[in-house]
Design a protein around this motif. Structure first.
Motif, short mmCIF file in Angstrom:
data_model
loop_
_atom_site.label_atom_id
_atom_site.label_comp_id
_atom_site.label_asym_id
_atom_site.label_seq_id
_atom_site.Cartn_x
_atom_site.Cartn_y
_atom_site.Cartn_z
N SER A 241 0.84 -1.20 0.00
CA SER A 241 0.00 0.00 0.00
C SER A 241 0.87 1.25 0.00
N TYR A 242 0.64 2.13 -0.97
CA TYR A 242 1.48 3.32 -1.18
C TYR A 242 0.61 4.58 -1.13
N PHE A 243 1.03 5.52 -0.26
CA PHE A 243 0.21 6.70 -0.02
C PHE A 243 0.94 8.00 -0.35
N THR A 244 0.16 8.95 -0.88
CA THR A 244 0.55 10.35 -0.90
C THR A 244 -0.31 11.05 0.14
N GLU A 245 -0.03 12.33 0.37
CA GLU A 245 -0.81 13.06 1.36
C GLU A 245 -2.30 13.05 1.01
N THR A 246 -2.61 13.16 -0.27
CA THR A 246 -4.01 13.18 -0.70
C THR A 246 -4.73 11.87 -0.39
N SER A 247 -4.13 10.75 -0.76
CA SER A 247 -4.82 9.47 -0.57
C SER A 247 -4.87 9.07 0.90
N LEU A 248 -3.86 9.45 1.68
CA LEU A 248 -3.88 9.11 3.11
C LEU A 248 -4.95 9.91 3.83
N ARG A 249 -5.03 11.20 3.54
CA ARG A 249 -6.07 12.03 4.15
C ARG A 249 -7.46 11.52 3.76
N ARG A 250 -7.62 11.19 2.49
CA ARG A 250 -8.92 10.69 2.00
C ARG A 250 -9.32 9.42 2.75
N LEU A 251 -8.38 8.52 2.95
CA LEU A 251 -8.68 7.27 3.66
C LEU A 251 -9.17 7.54 5.07
N PHE A 252 -8.47 8.39 5.81
CA PHE A 252 -8.85 8.65 7.19
C PHE A 252 -10.19 9.39 7.27
N GLU A 253 -10.41 10.32 6.38
CA GLU A 253 -11.68 11.05 6.40
C GLU A 253 -12.84 10.13 6.02
N ASP A 254 -12.63 9.24 5.05
CA ASP A 254 -13.68 8.29 4.69
C ASP A 254 -14.01 7.35 5.83
N CYS A 255 -13.04 7.12 6.72
CA CYS A 255 -13.25 6.22 7.86
C CYS A 255 -13.67 6.99 9.12
N ASP A 256 -14.14 8.22 8.93
CA ASP A 256 -14.75 8.99 10.01
C ASP A 256 -13.74 9.51 11.03
N PHE A 257 -12.56 9.89 10.55
CA PHE A 257 -11.58 10.59 11.38
C PHE A 257 -11.52 12.05 10.97
N ALA A 258 -11.25 12.92 11.94
CA ALA A 258 -10.99 14.32 11.67
C ALA A 258 -9.47 14.51 11.64
#
Length: 409
Positions: A241-258
């Motif tokens: 699994s490879y992340f940039t800032e965009t995809s990591l933020r998107r993942l956490f926000e989609d999982c109900d994190f602020a």
């Protein structure tokens, strides 16, 4: 830096790599992703210690097939097979013998303690490795820590200051390990090993309440740099699994994190995110996704040229009768050797981690020697696997009385 029980993972090689079958994104569930980079016959365990050359040559092998999701920017190895990986006591991942890394690690712990008021608190680390970071949190903030990792070796902490407040659990992570909410939960250099990223983050979120206010801190390799600089040495089977800032933020926000903070650190190699349990946030990621898509589109041609450059450079040095030595025997060196199909052109690999000495490189069987042995080997070219260690390695080489060309990726 290890992961979850393979039994919890639904993603396996056979289900994902049938030619012509659309591959969904495991992060945002987009129905189709794009294959853009493939490497076959790679070791599936880059950090396992092999006692003999024969064992190292006979290691388990798999492939890397990187897919790009244009919806969220996530990149993943669709050919990853978690049942071919091993996370145990012979998984040697620690970087703590490097003064450069130790300074970074200590400063990171101090900054987190200061930013989040972590003094006398309950902290937890998923994928804690050998427990070095938990010990730092204990030493600097008198915190009580619990670490979960199948490769943990509690005996390594015996007699270490602050370790009396640290408990290591040498197991794969399970949801019940989070039954008691900590004040601070960290997961460093582990999420990149987990195939079902959304499921994993959702599991963690389900165990947290907004009232408790637990701070969650994750650290992963930064992928934009890998693509921009064609860092093929940072692509290997275990990193699915490879992340940039965009995809990591998107993942956490989609999982109900602020999400409260993201940062790129350690010579642009590490991406970090800090968040708390809260409602979903929305962000505009259109421009960054467009830039990322361009890098992905041009990556195959650029990385082929970059590989050719390093292959030619090493072979030319060997042809001139020089002993070529790689400095750093971790995953980068495994990928470097196997991706470039290097064998006798490289004499050996060296590492300052004494736990690695006397073992052999997965896939190629190159011996791992102590730096002190280089005085007898008399290298003509040393290739540093991670440029951030350039200064400390050059000082080390000089202290050994060795005069040779030293370069870095």
């Amino acid at each position: 830096m290890n992961l979850v029980d393979p039994a919890l993972s639904a993603r396996t090689q056979d289900a994902l790599t049938r030619e012509g079958t659309p591959v969904a994104c495991p992060s945002c569930a987009a129905a189709q992703t794009q294959l853009f980079y493939k490497v076959e016959n790679v070791p599936t365990n880059s950090c396992i210690l092999f006692a003999t050359r024969e064992e190292a040559l006979g290691c388990l092998r798999g492939e890397v097939a990187l897919h790009f999701c244009s919806d969220c920017g996530f990149i993943f190895n669709a050919s990853f097979d978690q049942f071919l990986t091993e996370y145990s006591g012979r998984y040697e991942e620690t970087q703590g013998f490097s003064p450069t890394f130790s300074r970074f690690h200590r400063n990171l712990a101090a900054e987190l303690i200061e930013r989040h008021g972590l003094r006398g608190r309950e902290v937890m680390e998923i994928g804690c490795g050998k427990g070095e970071f938990l010990v730092l949190l204990s030493q600097l903030g008198e915190n009580t820590g619990v670490g979960v990792d199948p490769g943990a070796l509690p005996e390594r902490l015996e007699g270490v200051e602050g370790a009396e407040r640290v408990t290591l659990i040498p197991e794969y992570f399970r949801p019940d390990h989070c039954a008691s909410e900590p004040d601070f939960l960290c997961c460093k250099m582990t999420l990149e090993h987990i195939p079902d990223t959304a499921s994993f983050i959702s599991t963690i979120r389900a165990g947290l309440t907004e009232d408790k206010g637990t701070v969650v801190f994750f650290q992963v390799p930064e992928t934009y740099r890998i693509l921009e600089h064609c860092a093929f040495e940072d692509i290997y089977h275990e990193h699915c699994s490879y992340f940039t800032e965009t995809s990591l933020r998107r993942l956490f926000e989609d999982c109900d994190f602020a999400v409260s903070r993201t940062a790129i650190e350690y010579d642009d190699q590490y991406l970090t995110i800090e968040a708390t349990a809260s409602g979903k946030q929305e962000g505009d990621d259109g421009s960054s996704l467009a830039d990322l898509a361009q890098l992905v589109a041009s990556f195959p041609e650029r990385v082929a040229a970059h590989k050719a450059h390093w292959r030619d450079r090493v072979k030319a040095a060997a042809a001139e009768g020089k002993s070529v030595v790689l400095w750093g025997s971790g995953s980068k060196a495994v990928s470097f050797l196997t991706s470039l199909d290097l064998d006798e052109e490289v004499t050996c690999v060296t590492d300052i981690n004494p736990n690695r000495h006397g073992h052999f490189m997965p896939g190629t069987g190159h011996p791992i020697v102590a730096p002190e042995e280089l005085a007898e080997i008399k290298p003509g070219l040393i290739v540093i696997m991670n440029r951030i260690y350039k200064d400390e390695i050059e000082d080390y080489v000089s202290s050994l009385g060795i005069s040779c060309e030293v370069t870095f990726l």
